[in-house]
Structure formats: structure tokens, C-alpha cells
Design a protein around this motif. Structure first.
Motif, PDB file in Angstrom:
ATOM      1  N   UNK A  39       0.835  -1.208   0.000  1.00 14.86           N
ATOM      2  CA  UNK A  39       0.000   0.000   0.000  1.00 14.86           C
ATOM      3  C   UNK A  39       0.868   1.256   0.000  1.00 14.86           C
ATOM      4  N   UNK A  40       1.923   1.241   0.775  1.00 13.73           N
ATOM      5  CA  UNK A  40       2.832   2.393   0.834  1.00 13.73           C
ATOM      6  C   UNK A  40       3.471   2.648  -0.522  1.00 13.73           C
ATOM      7  N   UNK A  41       3.892   1.604  -1.206  1.00 13.44           N
ATOM      8  CA  UNK A  41       4.512   1.756  -2.523  1.00 13.44           C
ATOM      9  C   UNK A  41       3.499   2.241  -3.561  1.00 13.44           C
ATOM     10  N   UNK A  42       2.270   1.775  -3.459  1.00 12.96           N
ATOM     11  CA  UNK A  42       1.243   2.232  -4.395  1.00 12.96           C
ATOM     12  C   UNK A  42       0.870   3.687  -4.143  1.00 12.96           C
ATOM     13  N   UNK A  43       0.880   4.106  -2.885  1.00 13.90           N
ATOM     14  CA  UNK A  43       0.548   5.488  -2.540  1.00 13.90           C
ATOM     15  C   UNK A  43       1.670   6.455  -2.901  1.00 13.90           C
ATOM     16  N   UNK A  44       2.905   6.003  -2.891  1.00 14.92           N
ATOM     17  CA  UNK A  44       4.069   6.863  -3.164  1.00 14.92           C
ATOM     18  C   UNK A  44       4.897   6.259  -4.294  1.00 14.92           C
TER      19      UNK A  44
END
Length: 99
Positions: free
Chosen positions: A73-78
Motif C-alpha cells: 500500500x505504501x509503494x502504491x501510494x508513493x
């Protein structure tokens, strides 16, 4: 004959003194080597302890099955874009023109 015995006694005393000094020097060198080994071992252990602490610190950022969803999720958000170029002056060029 007495002169010969006196000379033998003098030589024996010199030999005993020389052997005593050699033994003392050998003992001193052995002690010095033991101290050096001890210092080297302590330095080695401190270095390895430092490496272990560094690895433990780095392990906090590893991706594990428990934090896999959060990291995705963090990689998809940033999102990160690594598609860029650097010109001769060292400036980053984000978009290149196709010729």
C-alpha cells in the motif's frame, strides 16, 4: 688447576646469567604476545558487535509476511519513477525528447 676451575666457574656464571636473561626476555615476549592477542580479540568482538547492531537496525525495514500488505500500500501510494537522465553538468532531466 685452580686457575682452570676459576675460569670454568666464571664461564658457568656468565652462561647462567645469559640463560636467565634469555628466559626473562622469552617470558616478556610471551606476555606481550598474549596482551596483543587480547587487544586484537577485543577489537574484533567490538567490530562484530557493531555489525550485529547495524544488521538489527537494518532488519527493522525488511519486508516480512506480517508487513507485506502495508508495504505494498505504501509503494502504491508513493510511486517512484527511476526513469531519468543526468546531463553533463549533473542536472537531472526527468523527461527526455524522442528524436
Amino acid at each position: 688447576m685452580a686457575l682452570n676451575e676459576a675460569e670454568n666457574a666464571r664461564q658457568r656464571a656468565r652462561r647462567e646469567e645469559r640463560l636467565r636473561k634469555e628466559e626473562e626476555e622469552h617470558r616478556r615476549q610471551k606476555l606481550q604476545a598474549a596482551e596483543n592477542n587480547s587487544r586484537k580479540r577485543e577489537a574484533f568482538l567490538k567490530e562484530k558487535e557493531k555489525e550485529v547492531l547495524q544488521l538489527q537496525e537494518e532488519a527493522k525495514t525488511f519486508i516480512t509476511p506480517e508487513n507485506l500488505e502495508a508495504r505494498i500500500e505504501e509503494c502504491l501510494d508513493n510511486p517512484q519513477n527511476y526513469n531519468f537522465a543526468i546531463d553533463k553538468e549533473g542536472r537531472i532531466v526527468k523527461r527526455t525528447q524522442l528524436s
